[in-house]
Design a protein around this motif. Structure first.
Motif, PDB file in Angstrom:
ATOM      1  N   LYS A 103       0.837  -1.206   0.000  1.00 13.88           N
ATOM      2  CA  LYS A 103       0.000   0.000   0.000  1.00 13.88           C
ATOM      3  C   LYS A 103       0.874   1.259   0.000  1.00 13.88           C
ATOM      4  O   LYS A 103       0.634   2.201  -0.760  1.00 13.88           O
ATOM      5  CB  LYS A 103      -0.923  -0.011   1.222  1.00 13.88           C
ATOM      6  N   THR A 104       1.909   1.240   0.838  1.00 11.21           N
ATOM      7  CA  THR A 104       2.837   2.379   0.891  1.00 11.21           C
ATOM      8  C   THR A 104       3.547   2.558  -0.445  1.00 11.21           C
ATOM      9  O   THR A 104       3.669   3.682  -0.958  1.00 11.21           O
ATOM     10  CB  THR A 104       3.870   2.177   2.022  1.00 11.21           C
ATOM     11  N   ALA A 105       4.002   1.452  -1.035  1.00 15.52           N
ATOM     12  CA  ALA A 105       4.676   1.512  -2.332  1.00 15.52           C
ATOM     13  C   ALA A 105       3.736   2.064  -3.399  1.00 15.52           C
ATOM     14  O   ALA A 105       4.148   2.890  -4.238  1.00 15.52           O
ATOM     15  CB  ALA A 105       5.190   0.134  -2.727  1.00 15.52           C
ATOM     16  N   VAL A 113       6.726  -4.549 -10.618  1.00 17.55           N
ATOM     17  CA  VAL A 113       8.120  -4.954 -10.850  1.00 17.55           C
ATOM     18  C   VAL A 113       9.049  -4.224  -9.876  1.00 17.55           C
ATOM     19  O   VAL A 113       9.960  -4.836  -9.294  1.00 17.55           O
ATOM     20  CB  VAL A 113       8.527  -4.687 -12.319  1.00 17.55           C
ATOM     21  N   GLU A 114       8.812  -2.949  -9.674  1.00 16.14           N
ATOM     22  CA  GLU A 114       9.653  -2.171  -8.748  1.00 16.14           C
ATOM     23  C   GLU A 114       9.460  -2.646  -7.300  1.00 16.14           C
ATOM     24  O   GLU A 114      10.430  -2.728  -6.543  1.00 16.14           O
ATOM     25  CB  GLU A 114       9.319  -0.680  -8.855  1.00 16.14           C
ATOM     26  N   ILE A 115       8.234  -2.984  -6.946  1.00 14.45           N
ATOM     27  CA  ILE A 115       7.957  -3.492  -5.595  1.00 14.45           C
ATOM     28  C   ILE A 115       8.669  -4.823  -5.385  1.00 14.45           C
ATOM     29  O   ILE A 115       9.288  -5.050  -4.340  1.00 14.45           O
ATOM     30  CB  ILE A 115       6.439  -3.625  -5.346  1.00 14.45           C
ATOM     31  N   GLU A 116       8.596  -5.710  -6.365  1.00 10.05           N
ATOM     32  CA  GLU A 116       9.286  -7.003  -6.266  1.00 10.05           C
ATOM     33  C   GLU A 116      10.792  -6.803  -6.125  1.00 10.05           C
ATOM     34  O   GLU A 116      11.441  -7.492  -5.339  1.00 10.05           O
ATOM     35  CB  GLU A 116       8.978  -7.859  -7.497  1.00 10.05           C
ATOM     36  N   LYS A 117      11.343  -5.849  -6.865  1.00  7.99           N
ATOM     37  CA  LYS A 117      12.786  -5.556  -6.786  1.00  7.99           C
ATOM     38  C   LYS A 117      13.149  -5.085  -5.377  1.00  7.99           C
ATOM     39  O   LYS A 117      14.147  -5.535  -4.800  1.00  7.99           O
ATOM     40  CB  LYS A 117      13.153  -4.488  -7.824  1.00  7.99           C
ATOM     41  N   LEU A 118      12.327  -4.206  -4.818  1.00  4.20           N
ATOM     42  CA  LEU A 118      12.578  -3.718  -3.459  1.00  4.20           C
ATOM     43  C   LEU A 118      12.473  -4.850  -2.438  1.00  4.20           C
ATOM     44  O   LEU A 118      13.279  -4.924  -1.503  1.00  4.20           O
ATOM     45  CB  LEU A 118      11.600  -2.598  -3.103  1.00  4.20           C
ATOM     46  N   LEU A 119      11.493  -5.736  -2.620  1.00  7.48           N
ATOM     47  CA  LEU A 119      11.346  -6.871  -1.704  1.00  7.48           C
ATOM     48  C   LEU A 119      12.581  -7.760  -1.758  1.00  7.48           C
ATOM     49  O   LEU A 119      13.087  -8.198  -0.715  1.00  7.48           O
ATOM     50  CB  LEU A 119      10.092  -7.685  -2.042  1.00  7.48           C
ATOM     51  N   ILE A 121      15.590  -6.862  -2.485  1.00  6.77           N
ATOM     52  CA  ILE A 121      16.683  -6.140  -1.813  1.00  6.77           C
ATOM     53  C   ILE A 121      16.561  -6.318  -0.294  1.00  6.77           C
ATOM     54  O   ILE A 121      17.544  -6.630   0.391  1.00  6.77           O
ATOM     55  CB  ILE A 121      16.657  -4.634  -2.190  1.00  6.77           C
ATOM     56  N   VAL A 122      15.347  -6.141   0.223  1.00  7.29           N
ATOM     57  CA  VAL A 122      15.125  -6.276   1.667  1.00  7.29           C
ATOM     58  C   VAL A 122      15.410  -7.709   2.128  1.00  7.29           C
ATOM     59  O   VAL A 122      16.054  -7.918   3.158  1.00  7.29           O
ATOM     60  CB  VAL A 122      13.695  -5.836   2.044  1.00  7.29           C
ATOM     61  N   LEU A 123      14.941  -8.686   1.348  1.00  5.86           N
ATOM     62  CA  LEU A 123      15.206 -10.092   1.703  1.00  5.86           C
ATOM     63  C   LEU A 123      16.699 -10.367   1.755  1.00  5.86           C
ATOM     64  O   LEU A 123      17.184 -11.047   2.665  1.00  5.86           O
ATOM     65  CB  LEU A 123      14.538 -11.031   0.691  1.00  5.86           C
ATOM     66  N   LYS A 124      17.423  -9.833   0.793  1.00  4.12           N
ATOM     67  CA  LYS A 124      18.877 -10.048   0.755  1.00  4.12           C
ATOM     68  C   LYS A 124      19.551  -9.399   1.962  1.00  4.12           C
ATOM     69  O   LYS A 124      20.432  -9.972   2.586  1.00  4.12           O
ATOM     70  CB  LYS A 124      19.453  -9.483  -0.555  1.00  4.12           C
ATOM     71  N   GLU A 125      19.103  -8.191   2.318  1.00  6.55           N
ATOM     72  CA  GLU A 125      19.668  -7.488   3.471  1.00  6.55           C
ATOM     73  C   GLU A 125      19.403  -8.216   4.777  1.00  6.55           C
ATOM     74  O   GLU A 125      20.201  -8.151   5.704  1.00  6.55           O
ATOM     75  CB  GLU A 125      19.061  -6.068   3.575  1.00  6.55           C
ATOM     76  N   GLU A 126      18.265  -8.883   4.870  1.00  4.13           N
ATOM     77  CA  GLU A 126      17.858  -9.540   6.111  1.00  4.13           C
ATOM     78  C   GLU A 126      18.448 -10.932   6.293  1.00  4.13           C
ATOM     79  O   GLU A 126      18.195 -11.578   7.300  1.00  4.13           O
ATOM     80  CB  GLU A 126      16.335  -9.601   6.199  1.00  4.13           C
ATOM     81  N   ARG A 127      19.204 -11.424   5.323  1.00  2.00           N
ATOM     82  CA  ARG A 127      19.814 -12.762   5.458  1.00  2.00           C
ATOM     83  C   ARG A 127      20.971 -12.734   6.417  1.00  2.00           C
ATOM     84  O   ARG A 127      21.669 -11.884   6.664  1.00  2.00           O
ATOM     85  CB  ARG A 127      20.293 -13.270   4.103  1.00  2.00           C
TER      86      ARG A 127
END
Length: 127
Positions: A103-105, A113-119, A121-127
């Motif tokens: 909703k924020t995005a 596509v941009e939302i998936e890309k951001l997700l 990135i966040v998943l990678k950062e949280e590993r």
């Protein structure tokens, strides 16, 4: 016992609901196992800097939903939550958080596509 709960008066969500959702998450995650003694309504209100009425409403709702049980003169305790219900609630909590993020995005005019890309990135950062 001090609960790791934070309330934000700037959110549209009422404070009692913020408390409820965070306590539910602590119970469902196992952070607060069954039979754990919870802070009194007054102690929690003082700790969070909100009214006793607000914390009482949160506790009443949690008790009605079967998460906690109050024993007069003894205190308020965490109830046992069935594994199936725990799984459902965990999934719902994550879905709700993701819905809010989407909703924020969308408010910032991001595409799928941009939302998936951001997700990613966040998943990678949280590993």
């Amino acid at each position: 016992m001090v609960l790791p709960i934070e309330v934000d008066e700037d959110r549209q969500e009422p404070i009692y609901h913020q408390i409820e959702e965070q306590v539910k998450a602590l119970i469902v995650s196992g952070y607060l196992p069954a039979d754990t003694v919870l802070p009194s309504i007054r102690a929690l209100a003082s700790e969070l800097g909100c009214s006793v009425i607000t914390t009482r409403r949160a506790y009443q709702n949690l008790e009605q939903e079967g998460y906690i049980k109050t024993h007069r003169g003894k205190g308020t305790y965490v109830q046992e939550v069935e594994q199936e219900k725990r799984s459902q609630l965990k999934e719902k909590a994550v879905q709700d958080a993701l819905r809010q993020a989407v909703k924020t995005a969308r408010q910032h005019e991001y595409t799928d596509v941009e939302i998936e890309k951001l997700l990613k990135i966040v998943l990678k950062e949280e590993r």
